[in-house]
Scaffold this motif. Sequence first.
Motif, PDB file in Angstrom:
ATOM      1  N   ILE A  23      -5.467  -4.036  -3.409  1.00  0.00           N
ATOM      2  CA  ILE A  23      -6.448  -3.122  -3.979  1.00  0.00           C
ATOM      3  C   ILE A  23      -7.100  -3.840  -5.154  1.00  0.00           C
ATOM      4  O   ILE A  23      -6.417  -4.265  -6.089  1.00  0.00           O
ATOM      5  CB  ILE A  23      -5.803  -1.809  -4.449  1.00  0.00           C
ATOM      6  CG1 ILE A  23      -5.155  -1.091  -3.256  1.00  0.00           C
ATOM      7  CG2 ILE A  23      -6.824  -0.903  -5.116  1.00  0.00           C
ATOM      8  CD1 ILE A  23      -4.436   0.187  -3.640  1.00  0.00           C
TER       9      ILE A  23
ATOM     10  N   TRP B 115      -1.156   0.979 -10.669  1.00  0.00           N
ATOM     11  CA  TRP B 115      -1.937   1.960  -9.921  1.00  0.00           C
ATOM     12  C   TRP B 115      -2.844   2.792 -10.813  1.00  0.00           C
ATOM     13  O   TRP B 115      -3.742   3.477 -10.307  1.00  0.00           O
ATOM     14  CB  TRP B 115      -0.986   2.881  -9.134  1.00  0.00           C
ATOM     15  CG  TRP B 115       0.175   3.395  -9.916  1.00  0.00           C
ATOM     16  CD1 TRP B 115       1.396   2.794 -10.069  1.00  0.00           C
ATOM     17  CD2 TRP B 115       0.230   4.598 -10.691  1.00  0.00           C
ATOM     18  NE1 TRP B 115       2.213   3.555 -10.875  1.00  0.00           N
ATOM     19  CE2 TRP B 115       1.526   4.673 -11.274  1.00  0.00           C
ATOM     20  CE3 TRP B 115      -0.678   5.639 -10.922  1.00  0.00           C
ATOM     21  CZ2 TRP B 115       1.923   5.732 -12.075  1.00  0.00           C
ATOM     22  CZ3 TRP B 115      -0.282   6.701 -11.738  1.00  0.00           C
ATOM     23  CH2 TRP B 115       0.999   6.739 -12.301  1.00  0.00           C
TER      24      TRP B 115
ATOM     25  N   ALA C 126      -6.693   2.379 -10.285  1.00  0.00           N
ATOM     26  CA  ALA C 126      -7.285   2.706  -8.977  1.00  0.00           C
ATOM     27  C   ALA C 126      -8.422   3.724  -9.091  1.00  0.00           C
ATOM     28  O   ALA C 126      -8.449   4.727  -8.379  1.00  0.00           O
ATOM     29  CB  ALA C 126      -6.192   3.228  -8.030  1.00  0.00           C
TER      30      ALA C 126
ATOM     31  N   LEU D  74     -13.830   0.106  -6.583  1.00  0.00           N
ATOM     32  CA  LEU D  74     -12.531  -0.118  -5.943  1.00  0.00           C
ATOM     33  C   LEU D  74     -12.738  -0.561  -4.507  1.00  0.00           C
ATOM     34  O   LEU D  74     -13.627  -0.066  -3.811  1.00  0.00           O
ATOM     35  CB  LEU D  74     -11.716   1.178  -5.961  1.00  0.00           C
ATOM     36  CG  LEU D  74     -10.208   1.051  -5.719  1.00  0.00           C
ATOM     37  CD1 LEU D  74      -9.528   0.485  -6.953  1.00  0.00           C
ATOM     38  CD2 LEU D  74      -9.610   2.409  -5.375  1.00  0.00           C
TER      39      LEU D  74
ATOM     40  N   GLY E 129      -3.820   5.498  -5.286  1.00  0.00           N
ATOM     41  CA  GLY E 129      -3.304   4.219  -5.768  1.00  0.00           C
ATOM     42  C   GLY E 129      -1.789   4.207  -5.850  1.00  0.00           C
ATOM     43  O   GLY E 129      -1.145   3.231  -5.459  1.00  0.00           O
TER      44      GLY E 129
ATOM     45  N   PHE F  52      -2.185  -5.020  -6.711  1.00  0.00           N
ATOM     46  CA  PHE F  52      -3.392  -4.632  -7.428  1.00  0.00           C
ATOM     47  C   PHE F  52      -3.921  -5.826  -8.209  1.00  0.00           C
ATOM     48  O   PHE F  52      -3.143  -6.600  -8.789  1.00  0.00           O
ATOM     49  CB  PHE F  52      -3.101  -3.478  -8.400  1.00  0.00           C
ATOM     50  CG  PHE F  52      -2.743  -2.190  -7.727  1.00  0.00           C
ATOM     51  CD1 PHE F  52      -3.655  -1.149  -7.647  1.00  0.00           C
ATOM     52  CD2 PHE F  52      -1.484  -2.009  -7.154  1.00  0.00           C
ATOM     53  CE1 PHE F  52      -3.327   0.049  -7.012  1.00  0.00           C
ATOM     54  CE2 PHE F  52      -1.146  -0.826  -6.517  1.00  0.00           C
ATOM     55  CZ  PHE F  52      -2.069   0.199  -6.456  1.00  0.00           C
TER      56      PHE F  52
END
Length: 392
Positions: free
Chosen positions: A108, A203, A206, A211, A238, A248
């Motif tokens: 991500i 997270w 996110a 994103l 996330g 991430f």
Amino acid sequence: MPTHNRYPLNLLTLYSLEAQTYDLSKVEVIMIDDASDDETPGIASGRSFPFEFRYYRLTRNIGRPRARNMGIHASRGQHLIFLDAEIIVPPEFIEAHMSLHREHSRLIAGGLFAVRKSYTRLDPQLSPGQLLQAEELLVRHPDLHGKWLRTRMLPDPPALFEREDILEGRYLDMTAENPHGNYFVKNVISLYGDWFHGFHLPWIMAGTGNLSLERAAFEVHGLFEEYDGWGADDIEMGYRLFKNGYRFVHLSSVPTYHQEHPLQTSIGQEGKINFFLFQQKYRTVGMLALLLAHPPILMSYRDVSSVLDDIYALGRNESERPFFHLTSSFRAMLESVGRLTRYDLPVRNLIRECGFLVPSAEEKLFLEEKRALEASGKHPHLCQALDRLLSL
């Protein structure tokens, strides 16, 4: 891109996507118009873009997470980039996202902490602080200042910039630092790096204003939670992917530019309600620890991550398993903080709020374990967090 009454800001965002260094023949841009009653529907008529532009208009407002889920269903790409309708992006934006996904799977990528403020249109409903900051920028640029002076009394002032201005980067003349983003850069990115090495809460970056991830993530792990109102649907997603092993990365080198608009007064309460729903779904200490970084506790993100280091170390060490009652009570107190905050109740007496009778055998056992943990000299951050909670 979900959008609701963001014209002409959303049009300027589309112009910035025209300037991408990435091969735009491989890009589709999907705009979900969530029942706007401004000029947004006109974007799709009489304009052409170098990418495939797909516009869907809803006749009833359904909210951002539902609109995003509609966009996911409509999309055909292997990778998806989520972008807020009022975010202007630099030319290397798509390439920066895609170069990461070419090299890494189950990733991500986002730039939540790299966003700057941009004033492309001075809406009369901007807050006094926003207007003051915009005016301070305007006086440095006589042509823009003159345009504003000529149009500021109109009920619906036009944007300060045209298409060519966006393509040439003139919007950079009206940008300012974002204290919220700077705080996270100082307290998270500068400590753990863009890949969040050793940080237990990656997270939190996110945010769907910027994103990207594989389409397969949604096919395997589900879509956004369709909370009503604003907030928490993105970090819930996330956290869900974090628990399923996704990594991430933060795009610190690719700043984006949020076009400032009037503030919505309802989002604070809506976000509080949705964040509580998020807590109730998981109820894990790894998620609930985020409450330590918010009022009334306000620990730093570094300290919160260190608290989780202590919690996880207790769980791994057989000789420290007697602290199980302490750690479960800690989680219960965090749950109480979340519940009291959600209902605007005073956050205090957390031992009672998490179900203990005071005094009681349960309270005595908890306090004995706490004293033993302090005496061990280990896990100081957990001890600090417990003291903060008990002091409320």
